[in-house]
Design a protein around this motif. Structure first.
Motif, PDB file in Angstrom:
ATOM      1  N   GLN A 111       0.828  -1.206   0.000  1.00 25.40           N
ATOM      2  CA  GLN A 111       0.000   0.000   0.000  1.00 25.40           C
ATOM      3  C   GLN A 111       0.864   1.259   0.000  1.00 25.40           C
ATOM      4  N   ILE A 112       1.976   1.228   0.728  1.00 24.62           N
ATOM      5  CA  ILE A 112       2.904   2.367   0.739  1.00 24.62           C
ATOM      6  C   ILE A 112       3.476   2.570  -0.661  1.00 24.62           C
ATOM      7  N   GLU A 113       3.863   1.469  -1.292  1.00 24.46           N
ATOM      8  CA  GLU A 113       4.450   1.536  -2.632  1.00 24.46           C
ATOM      9  C   GLU A 113       3.436   2.029  -3.666  1.00 24.46           C
ATOM     10  N   GLU A 114       2.155   1.703  -3.478  1.00 16.17           N
ATOM     11  CA  GLU A 114       1.118   2.198  -4.390  1.00 16.17           C
ATOM     12  C   GLU A 114       1.028   3.716  -4.323  1.00 16.17           C
ATOM     13  N   VAL A 115       1.163   4.269  -3.128  1.00 18.63           N
ATOM     14  CA  VAL A 115       1.096   5.720  -2.965  1.00 18.63           C
ATOM     15  C   VAL A 115       2.359   6.387  -3.503  1.00 18.63           C
ATOM     16  N   ARG A 116       3.535   5.847  -3.156  1.00 19.98           N
ATOM     17  CA  ARG A 116       4.813   6.451  -3.558  1.00 19.98           C
ATOM     18  C   ARG A 116       5.155   6.162  -5.009  1.00 19.98           C
ATOM     19  N   GLY A 117       4.718   5.010  -5.527  1.00 21.30           N
ATOM     20  CA  GLY A 117       5.028   4.644  -6.901  1.00 21.30           C
ATOM     21  C   GLY A 117       6.396   4.007  -7.081  1.00 21.30           C
ATOM     22  N   VAL A 118       7.087   3.753  -5.983  1.00 22.13           N
ATOM     23  CA  VAL A 118       8.410   3.109  -6.034  1.00 22.13           C
ATOM     24  C   VAL A 118       8.537   2.140  -4.864  1.00 22.13           C
ATOM     25  N   LYS A 119       9.548   1.269  -4.934  1.00 22.25           N
ATOM     26  CA  LYS A 119       9.816   0.314  -3.857  1.00 22.25           C
ATOM     27  C   LYS A 119      10.167   1.053  -2.568  1.00 22.25           C
ATOM     28  N   THR A 120       9.798   0.466  -1.440  1.00 18.48           N
ATOM     29  CA  THR A 120      10.041   1.131  -0.156  1.00 18.48           C
ATOM     30  C   THR A 120      10.803   0.245   0.828  1.00 18.48           C
ATOM     31  N   ASP A 121      11.461  -0.801   0.336  1.00 23.34           N
ATOM     32  CA  ASP A 121      12.195  -1.687   1.239  1.00 23.34           C
ATOM     33  C   ASP A 121      13.205  -0.922   2.095  1.00 23.34           C
ATOM     34  N   GLY A 122      14.028  -0.088   1.445  1.00 26.13           N
ATOM     35  CA  GLY A 122      15.065   0.661   2.157  1.00 26.13           C
ATOM     36  C   GLY A 122      14.511   1.608   3.206  1.00 26.13           C
ATOM     37  N   PRO A 123      13.582   2.510   2.819  1.00 28.83           N
ATOM     38  CA  PRO A 123      13.029   3.437   3.806  1.00 28.83           C
ATOM     39  C   PRO A 123      12.317   2.736   4.970  1.00 28.83           C
ATOM     40  N   VAL A 124      11.583   1.669   4.677  1.00 27.11           N
ATOM     41  CA  VAL A 124      10.884   0.951   5.759  1.00 27.11           C
ATOM     42  C   VAL A 124      11.902   0.345   6.723  1.00 27.11           C
ATOM     43  N   HIS A 125      12.953  -0.248   6.179  1.00 28.02           N
ATOM     44  CA  HIS A 125      13.993  -0.835   7.026  1.00 28.02           C
ATOM     45  C   HIS A 125      14.645   0.235   7.912  1.00 28.02           C
ATOM     46  N   THR A 126      14.948   1.397   7.335  1.00 31.69           N
ATOM     47  CA  THR A 126      15.563   2.495   8.083  1.00 31.69           C
ATOM     48  C   THR A 126      14.639   2.993   9.195  1.00 31.69           C
ATOM     49  N   LEU A 127      13.365   3.166   8.874  1.00 30.23           N
ATOM     50  CA  LEU A 127      12.400   3.655   9.869  1.00 30.23           C
ATOM     51  C   LEU A 127      12.205   2.657  11.005  1.00 30.23           C
ATOM     52  N   LEU A 128      12.220   1.358  10.670  1.00 30.84           N
ATOM     53  CA  LEU A 128      12.137   0.323  11.709  1.00 30.84           C
ATOM     54  C   LEU A 128      13.374   0.380  12.610  1.00 30.84           C
TER      55      LEU A 128
END
Length: 196
Positions: A111-128
């Motif tokens: 759902q995050i990627e649908e909003v951003r339009g790009v992969k979010t693996d890196g940012p999610v890992h950093t925020l965690l």
């Protein structure tokens, strides 16, 4: 042995707790006082710090926890320190991902990627890793995707009591007119880097 008053003990406990803060239940147990007595004590402590211009800190309540924070009136001095380049500052991708999670939680990575339009693996890992988001459950759909939400640390960084204090989202932002969204992300970035 010197006998300390409850106010001094409460100060020591708040200082020791640091950013984690202390809930009223923790204070009642440590001080051996009732909830009402602790609330009165903390109110007195808040007033004494707030009204003393020789102190740079005060007692605040974020996410239902008491903690020491710097006085807002001194924010310009703190910003001078915070504005110096730091390797720990969040990237634009991190800020966007964090904003999406804050406003749409609980939310899956897809759902995050649908909003951003790009992969979010890196940012999610950093925020965690920084403790700003956490896993809050699993989606009921196929694959049982992880649901993400914000943490108390997120509230602390932005100086919010709860999520209802988040700034309103800009309305009707056109694709070529990013000024409102840029201002929103700038205020979110300032909140994260200038915790006062």
């Amino acid at each position: 042995m010197v006998k300390y008053n409850h106010k001094a003990i409460a100060e020591a406990l708040l200082f020791t707790a640091g950013d984690a803060g202390l809930a009223i239940e923790q204070l009642t147990e440590a001080l051996n006082l009732s909830d009402q007595q602790v609330e009165a004590l903390m109110s007195e402590l808040q007033s004494s710090y707030q009204n003393d211009s020789s102190r740079g800190i005060e007692v605040a309540v974020y996410a239902q926890k008491y903690q020491f924070v710097t006085k807002k009136a001194l924010s310009d001095y703190i910003k001078l320190l915070a504005d110096s380049p730091s390797p720990s500052a969040l990237t634009q991708a991190g800020l966007e991902t964090l904003a999406i999670i804050a406003y749409k939680q609980p939310v899956t990575r897809v759902q995050i990627e649908e909003v951003r339009g790009v992969k979010t693996d890196g940012p999610v890992h950093t925020l965690l890793a920084r403790g700003l988001i956490k896993e809050v459950g699993r989606n009921e759909g196929a694959g049982r995707a992880i649901l993400y939400g914000t943490t108390e640390e997120f509230l602390d960084y932005l100086g919010l009591k709860d999520l209802s204090e988040l700034p309103p989202l800009p309305e009707d932002v056109e694709e070529d007119d990013k000024e409102d969204s840029d201002l929103f992300f700038e205020s979110l970035k300032n909140g994260l880097s200038g915790n006062v």
